[in-house]
Motif scaffolding. Structure first.
Motif, PDB file in Angstrom:
ATOM      1  N   ILE A   6      27.575  57.710  21.692  1.00  0.00           N
ATOM      2  CA  ILE A   6      29.030  57.610  21.573  1.00  0.00           C
ATOM      3  C   ILE A   6      29.445  56.280  22.177  1.00  0.00           C
ATOM      4  N   HIS A   7      30.172  55.501  21.408  1.00  0.00           N
ATOM      5  CA  HIS A   7      30.587  54.183  21.881  1.00  0.00           C
ATOM      6  C   HIS A   7      31.645  54.304  22.971  1.00  0.00           C
ATOM      7  N   LYS A   8      31.501  53.496  23.997  1.00  0.00           N
ATOM      8  CA  LYS A   8      32.403  53.512  25.150  1.00  0.00           C
ATOM      9  C   LYS A   8      33.850  53.267  24.725  1.00  0.00           C
ATOM     10  N   GLU A   9      34.055  52.365  23.766  1.00  0.00           N
ATOM     11  CA  GLU A   9      35.410  52.050  23.298  1.00  0.00           C
ATOM     12  C   GLU A   9      36.088  53.289  22.685  1.00  0.00           C
ATOM     13  N   LYS A  10      35.308  54.058  21.940  1.00  0.00           N
ATOM     14  CA  LYS A  10      35.858  55.263  21.299  1.00  0.00           C
ATOM     15  C   LYS A  10      36.242  56.296  22.354  1.00  0.00           C
ATOM     16  N   ILE A  11      35.400  56.456  23.375  1.00  0.00           N
ATOM     17  CA  ILE A  11      35.701  57.396  24.450  1.00  0.00           C
ATOM     18  C   ILE A  11      36.978  56.980  25.168  1.00  0.00           C
ATOM     19  N   GLU A  12      37.094  55.717  25.476  1.00  0.00           N
ATOM     20  CA  GLU A  12      38.284  55.217  26.182  1.00  0.00           C
ATOM     21  C   GLU A  12      39.527  55.371  25.321  1.00  0.00           C
ATOM     22  N   LYS A  13      39.399  55.093  24.023  1.00  0.00           N
ATOM     23  CA  LYS A  13      40.539  55.197  23.112  1.00  0.00           C
ATOM     24  C   LYS A  13      41.017  56.648  22.973  1.00  0.00           C
ATOM     25  N   GLN A  14      40.078  57.601  22.929  1.00  0.00           N
ATOM     26  CA  GLN A  14      40.429  59.000  22.728  1.00  0.00           C
ATOM     27  C   GLN A  14      40.684  59.744  24.028  1.00  0.00           C
ATOM     28  N   GLY A  15      40.464  59.110  25.152  1.00  0.00           N
ATOM     29  CA  GLY A  15      40.772  59.734  26.427  1.00  0.00           C
ATOM     30  C   GLY A  15      39.655  60.569  27.025  1.00  0.00           C
ATOM     31  N   GLY A  16      38.443  60.415  26.553  1.00  0.00           N
ATOM     32  CA  GLY A  16      37.319  61.123  27.137  1.00  0.00           C
ATOM     33  C   GLY A  16      36.609  62.031  26.161  1.00  0.00           C
ATOM     34  N   VAL A  17      35.545  62.663  26.637  1.00  0.00           N
ATOM     35  CA  VAL A  17      34.724  63.556  25.833  1.00  0.00           C
ATOM     36  C   VAL A  17      34.354  64.761  26.684  1.00  0.00           C
ATOM     37  N   VAL A  18      34.326  65.921  26.060  1.00  0.00           N
ATOM     38  CA  VAL A  18      33.910  67.141  26.747  1.00  0.00           C
ATOM     39  C   VAL A  18      32.741  67.728  25.962  1.00  0.00           C
ATOM     40  N   ILE A  19      31.693  68.117  26.666  1.00  0.00           N
ATOM     41  CA  ILE A  19      30.536  68.727  26.021  1.00  0.00           C
ATOM     42  C   ILE A  19      30.400  70.144  26.564  1.00  0.00           C
ATOM     43  N   LEU A  20      30.477  71.108  25.643  1.00  0.00           N
ATOM     44  CA  LEU A  20      30.366  72.527  25.998  1.00  0.00           C
ATOM     45  C   LEU A  20      29.361  73.196  25.080  1.00  0.00           C
ATOM     46  N   SER A  21      28.768  74.264  25.551  1.00  0.00           N
ATOM     47  CA  SER A  21      27.939  75.065  24.659  1.00  0.00           C
ATOM     48  C   SER A  21      28.872  75.775  23.681  1.00  0.00           C
ATOM     49  N   LEU A  22      28.340  76.180  22.545  1.00  0.00           N
ATOM     50  CA  LEU A  22      29.153  76.869  21.544  1.00  0.00           C
ATOM     51  C   LEU A  22      29.740  78.154  22.116  1.00  0.00           C
ATOM     52  N   LYS A  23      28.948  78.868  22.890  1.00  0.00           N
ATOM     53  CA  LYS A  23      29.403  80.121  23.496  1.00  0.00           C
ATOM     54  C   LYS A  23      30.596  79.873  24.433  1.00  0.00           C
ATOM     55  N   GLU A  24      30.491  78.837  25.264  1.00  0.00           N
ATOM     56  CA  GLU A  24      31.572  78.511  26.194  1.00  0.00           C
ATOM     57  C   GLU A  24      32.824  78.065  25.433  1.00  0.00           C
ATOM     58  N   TYR A  25      32.631  77.292  24.356  1.00  0.00           N
ATOM     59  CA  TYR A  25      33.753  76.846  23.532  1.00  0.00           C
ATOM     60  C   TYR A  25      34.473  78.045  22.904  1.00  0.00           C
ATOM     61  N   GLN A  26      33.714  79.020  22.408  1.00  0.00           N
ATOM     62  CA  GLN A  26      34.317  80.205  21.798  1.00  0.00           C
ATOM     63  C   GLN A  26      35.104  81.016  22.821  1.00  0.00           C
ATOM     64  N   LYS A  27      34.574  81.134  24.027  1.00  0.00           N
ATOM     65  CA  LYS A  27      35.307  81.833  25.091  1.00  0.00           C
ATOM     66  C   LYS A  27      36.616  81.118  25.395  1.00  0.00           C
ATOM     67  N   LEU A  28      36.567  79.804  25.464  1.00  0.00           N
ATOM     68  CA  LEU A  28      37.759  79.001  25.742  1.00  0.00           C
ATOM     69  C   LEU A  28      38.808  79.195  24.644  1.00  0.00           C
ATOM     70  N   CYS A  29      38.379  79.220  23.394  1.00  0.00           N
ATOM     71  CA  CYS A  29      39.304  79.432  22.272  1.00  0.00           C
ATOM     72  C   CYS A  29      39.946  80.819  22.335  1.00  0.00           C
ATOM     73  N   GLU A  30      39.161  81.827  22.690  1.00  0.00           N
ATOM     74  CA  GLU A  30      39.698  83.189  22.789  1.00  0.00           C
ATOM     75  C   GLU A  30      40.766  83.281  23.870  1.00  0.00           C
ATOM     76  N   ARG A  31      40.545  82.607  24.980  1.00  0.00           N
ATOM     77  CA  ARG A  31      41.504  82.662  26.075  1.00  0.00           C
ATOM     78  C   ARG A  31      42.753  81.827  25.800  1.00  0.00           C
ATOM     79  N   ALA A  32      42.702  80.943  24.810  1.00  0.00           N
ATOM     80  CA  ALA A  32      43.841  80.087  24.498  1.00  0.00           C
ATOM     81  C   ALA A  32      44.942  80.852  23.761  1.00  0.00           C
ATOM     82  N   VAL A  33      44.606  81.997  23.157  1.00  0.00           N
ATOM     83  CA  VAL A  33      45.583  82.800  22.426  1.00  0.00           C
ATOM     84  C   VAL A  33      46.297  83.712  23.420  1.00  0.00           C
ATOM     85  N   PRO A  34      47.623  83.624  23.476  1.00  0.00           N
ATOM     86  CA  PRO A  34      48.345  84.456  24.450  1.00  0.00           C
ATOM     87  C   PRO A  34      48.302  85.938  24.089  1.00  0.00           C
ATOM     88  N   THR A  35      48.315  86.780  25.096  1.00  0.00           N
ATOM     89  CA  THR A  35      48.342  88.230  24.920  1.00  0.00           C
ATOM     90  C   THR A  35      49.695  88.736  25.408  1.00  0.00           C
TER      91      THR A  35
END
Length: 83
Positions: A6-35
């Motif tokens: 990943i090019h440093k310029e792209k990271i700086e332009k987009q404000g950073g990068v986050v790397i998560l496992s698919l399982k962790e990403y799915q948990k995060l998405c589930e919690r983003a929906v209000p109950t």
């Protein structure tokens, strides 16, 4: 193992990068929906609406459509025939 570049310029332009496992990403998405929890009169009204919808479904009175717009057109036609 796969290497990702990943090019440093792209990271700086987009404000950073986050790397998560698919399982962790799915948990995060589930919690983003209000109950929401309803109480009192609103809860009772919703319960009656769901019960009525289930009864209509059992009687075969539901509408099959590919979109809400199409379903509303079918519903309007049925209402005109009955009215």
């Amino acid at each position: 193992m796969t290497t990702v570049t990943i090019h440093k310029e792209k990271i700086e332009k987009q404000g950073g990068v986050v790397i998560l496992s698919l399982k962790e990403y799915q948990k995060l998405c589930e919690r983003a929906v209000p109950t929401y929890y309803l109480k009192g009169k609103k809860a009772e009204e919703l319960d009656r609406l769901v019960e009525e919808g289930l009864k209509e479904y059992e009687r075969g009175e539901t509408i099959e459509a590919s979109s809400l717009k199409e379903a509303l057109k079918v519903y309007e036609r049925r209402q005109r025939r009955q009215g």
